[in-house]
Design an enzyme around this catalytic site. Structure first.
Site, short mmCIF file in Angstrom:
data_model
loop_
_atom_site.label_atom_id
_atom_site.label_comp_id
_atom_site.label_asym_id
_atom_site.label_seq_id
_atom_site.Cartn_x
_atom_site.Cartn_y
_atom_site.Cartn_z
N HIS A 307 0.34 4.57 2.54
CA HIS A 307 -0.85 4.71 1.70
C HIS A 307 -1.35 6.15 1.79
CE1 HIS A 307 -4.83 3.98 -0.01
NE2 HIS A 307 -4.27 2.92 -0.54
N ASP A 365 -0.37 -4.69 -0.72
CA ASP A 365 0.65 -5.33 -1.55
C ASP A 365 1.74 -6.02 -0.75
OD1 ASP A 365 -0.46 -4.58 -4.01
OD2 ASP A 365 0.28 -2.55 -3.72
N1 CMC Z 1 8.94 4.03 2.58
C1 CMC Z 1 9.60 5.07 3.15
N2 CMC Z 1 9.04 6.30 3.30
C2 CMC Z 1 7.79 6.47 2.88
C3 CMC Z 1 7.04 5.43 2.28
C4 CMC Z 1 7.66 4.17 2.15
N3 CMC Z 1 7.02 3.16 1.58
N4 CMC Z 1 5.84 5.91 1.94
C5 CMC Z 1 5.80 7.19 2.31
N5 CMC Z 1 6.98 7.54 2.88
C6 CMC Z 1 7.31 8.84 3.48
C7 CMC Z 1 7.63 9.85 2.37
O1 CMC Z 1 9.01 9.90 2.09
C8 CMC Z 1 7.12 11.15 2.98
O2 CMC Z 1 8.10 11.59 3.88
P1 CMC Z 1 8.31 13.19 4.11
O3 CMC Z 1 7.02 13.70 4.67
O4 CMC Z 1 9.44 13.27 5.07
O5 CMC Z 1 8.63 13.77 2.77
C9 CMC Z 1 5.92 10.71 3.82
O6 CMC Z 1 6.14 9.33 4.13
C10 CMC Z 1 4.59 10.85 3.07
O7 CMC Z 1 4.70 10.17 1.82
P2 CMC Z 1 4.07 10.69 0.46
O8 CMC Z 1 4.82 10.11 -0.67
O9 CMC Z 1 3.92 12.18 0.53
O10 CMC Z 1 2.62 10.04 0.57
P3 CMC Z 1 1.63 9.76 -0.62
O11 CMC Z 1 0.29 9.69 -0.02
O12 CMC Z 1 1.85 10.72 -1.72
O13 CMC Z 1 2.11 8.33 -1.16
C11 CMC Z 1 2.31 5.99 -1.50
C12 CMC Z 1 1.48 7.12 -0.84
C13 CMC Z 1 1.51 4.70 -1.39
C14 CMC Z 1 2.54 6.30 -2.98
C15 CMC Z 1 3.64 5.85 -0.73
O14 CMC Z 1 3.42 5.53 0.62
C16 CMC Z 1 4.60 4.82 -1.37
O15 CMC Z 1 5.32 5.16 -2.31
N6 CMC Z 1 4.58 3.54 -0.88
C17 CMC Z 1 5.36 2.48 -1.49
C18 CMC Z 1 4.64 1.96 -2.72
C19 CMC Z 1 3.44 1.11 -2.37
O16 CMC Z 1 3.50 0.23 -1.53
N7 CMC Z 1 2.33 1.38 -3.09
C20 CMC Z 1 1.09 0.58 -2.95
C21 CMC Z 1 -0.05 1.40 -2.41
S1 CMC Z 1 -1.43 0.35 -1.88
C22 CMC Z 1 -1.97 -0.42 -3.33
C23 CMC Z 1 -2.71 0.49 -4.22
O17 CMC Z 1 -3.85 0.85 -3.87
O18 CMC Z 1 -2.19 0.84 -5.27
#
Ligand code: CMC
Length: 430
Positions: A307, A365
């Site tokens: 998140h 989720d």
């Molecule tokens: N699985 C594997 N690696 C992950 C995941 C995951 N679900 N989420 C983040 N990472 C890694 C990502 O690869 C990155 O690694 P690095 O620093 O080595 O590049 C690091 O963790 C930080 O991730 P980010 O994408 O920069 O973080 P963000 O804040 O931009 O993204 C997120 C947050 C929710 C989009 C992401 O965690 C994700 O894609 N999760 C899966 C989708 C999901 O479950 N979304 C629902 C969110 S909660 C409901 C809502 O409010 O919508």
């Protein structure tokens, strides 16, 4: 706004004072509104990771503690003691209602659950195999073509009517999208049922049989709705605010929010998560998927994990996990293989260095789909249920924005890295 102190920015030998605002909770906020006018520079923050886009009194998240408050009340307490329409009132008006206020509010919502009869024909323009989110975006956008008497955003009474209409009609429209895709007749709302029970009725009743709402399911659905009601300045809420900042009507703004919610990184994650858990299928395949999630060259991510704000357990996920256990237990399907895979996946991920070091925890989720699946919803309905639950949050934030004197049209700047001035070359000479 409580301005306690100032920060000083030094740029090319000149100093600029930036006011520092103290929030009631959360980190201090540097006010850069005059920065461009005074210093001629922009700030750069793709994804708004360090940018507060507005002042708000509605919802607060402490990502490190894993805490979520609506108007100061913790989500754990609300989930235990409150119910969805009471939380709607709290979000919209700022206080928990008295018994009389609650009864009046429930009455107003209930009286608006039907949609304009002509909307039934509007549905027929969609293919039967449309994703219900596609239908929802279209039909909610089309509400502005049906409810002309609540489009004037400058009239507080019209804003109020639009808010009540959307909270009341979103379940009806989502259920209609479901019925349409199932090839079944639409079911009219039943005002003797509560909000969640009525939604179950509109989704699962058929004319050929009597339908009795299962109280276990309606209570569980009400809780899911509560857990999704608002989440401060997330992508879809910011979309609603941005759309609304131009003066667009509230139905158009909520349709924009629904479109944004659909993405798998946001509300679409609940559908993607259950599909992932099903694809994994058995506990022995979990390591393979964990390895894929950790592989930089594989775009696969563990859906329902991670998140932007929570760097600890998402408090909603904790309640959702308890709810999944409770509901599946009460339905006598506690050995559901998907739930077993989810629990084992959570256990393994929370012990894995990759997930621990990146502070990736289950989010809302991760378990919601398992409950919705047990209720009989197809995965394509998971995100529409998120959307109808979040509608109150979007509207509360939209109303707050309209009333905020500091709010201007949302218009970010950019860091331009394209070509400098070039001379046009005629097509014959290129
Ligand atoms: N699985 C594997 N690696 C992950 C995941 C995951 N679900 N989420 C983040 N990472 C890694 C990502 O690869 C990155 O690694 P690095 O620093 O080595 O590049 C690091 O963790 C930080 O991730 P980010 O994408 O920069 O973080 P963000 O804040 O931009 O993204 C997120 C947050 C929710 C989009 C992401 O965690 C994700 O894609 N999760 C899966 C989708 C999901 O479950 N979304 C629902 C969110 S909660 C409901 C809502 O409010 O919508």
């Amino acid at each position: 706004m409580d301005t306690k102190t100032k920060a000083t920015l030094t740029l090319d030998g000149k100093s600029y004072d930036l006011p520092v605002h103290a929030p009631t909770l959360g980190p201090n906020v540097l006010d850069i509104r005059k920065l461009y006018a005074d210093a001629g520079v922009f700030t750069y923050d793709p994804g708004f990771t360090s940018t507060a886009s507005c002042e708000s009194t509605i919802t607060f998240i402490d990502g490190d503690k894993g805490e979520l408050l609506h108007r100061g009340y913790s989500i754990d307490e609300l989930a235990e003691h409150s119910h969805f329409l009471e939380v709607c009132y709290l979000l919209l008006y700022g206080e928990l209602p008295t018994a009389a206020q609650l009864s009046d509010f429930e009455g107003r919502v209930t009286r608006h659950t039907m949609v304009h009869e002509q909307m039934h024909y509007f549905f027929r323009g969609f293919r039967r195999d449309s994703h219900p989110m596609a239908t929802l975006v279209g039909v909610v956008g089309a509400m502005s073509a049906f409810y002309h008497d609540s489009l004037d955003i400058n009239d507080p009474w019209q804003r109020e009517v639009a808010a009540i209409r959307m909270i009341a009609k979103l379940p009806t429209i989502a259920a209609m999208a479901f019925k349409y895709s199932a090839g079944q007749p639409f079911v009219y709302p039943k005002n003797s049922l509560d909000y969640a029970g009525n939604f179950l009725h509109m989704c699962f009743a058929i004319p050929a049989e009597d339908y009795v709402v299962n109280p276990i399911l309606s209570k569980a659905l009400d809780r899911i709705m509560m857990l999704h009601a608002d989440h401060e300045q997330n992508a879809s809420t910011s979309t609603v605010r941005l759309a609304g900042s131009s003066g667009a009507n509230p139905f158009a703004c909520i349709a924009a929010g629904i479109a944004c919610l659909w993405g798998p990184a946001h509300g679409g994650a609940n559908q993607a998560c259950l599909e992932m858990l099903r694809e994994i299928g058995t506990v022995d395949r979990i390591p393979e998927f964990i390895a894929r999630a950790k592989n930089k060259d594989d775009p696969f991510r563990l859906m329902g994990f991670g998140h932007r704000v929570y760097k600890n357990f998402d408090p909603r996920a904790k309640v959702m996990k308890e709810s999944a256990d409770e509901v599946l237990g009460l339905l006598g399907i506690e050995n559901n293989p998907t739930l077993q895979v989810a629990k084992e996946m959570e256990r393994i991920a929370l012990e894995d260095d990759y997930f621990v070091s990146k502070k990736l925890y289950p989010n809302v989720d991760f378990y919601s789909g398992i409950i919705l699946d047990a209720m009989g919803f197809p995965t394509s309905m998971f995100t529409p249920i998120f959307a109808l639950s979040r509608t109150v949050g979007w509207i509360s934030q939209w109303k707050e924005m309209i009333a905020d004197k500091d709010q201007k049209i949302g218009r970010p700047r950019q860091l331009y890295v394209g070509e400098k001035h070039r001379k046009y070359v005629d097509v014959r000479h290129r």
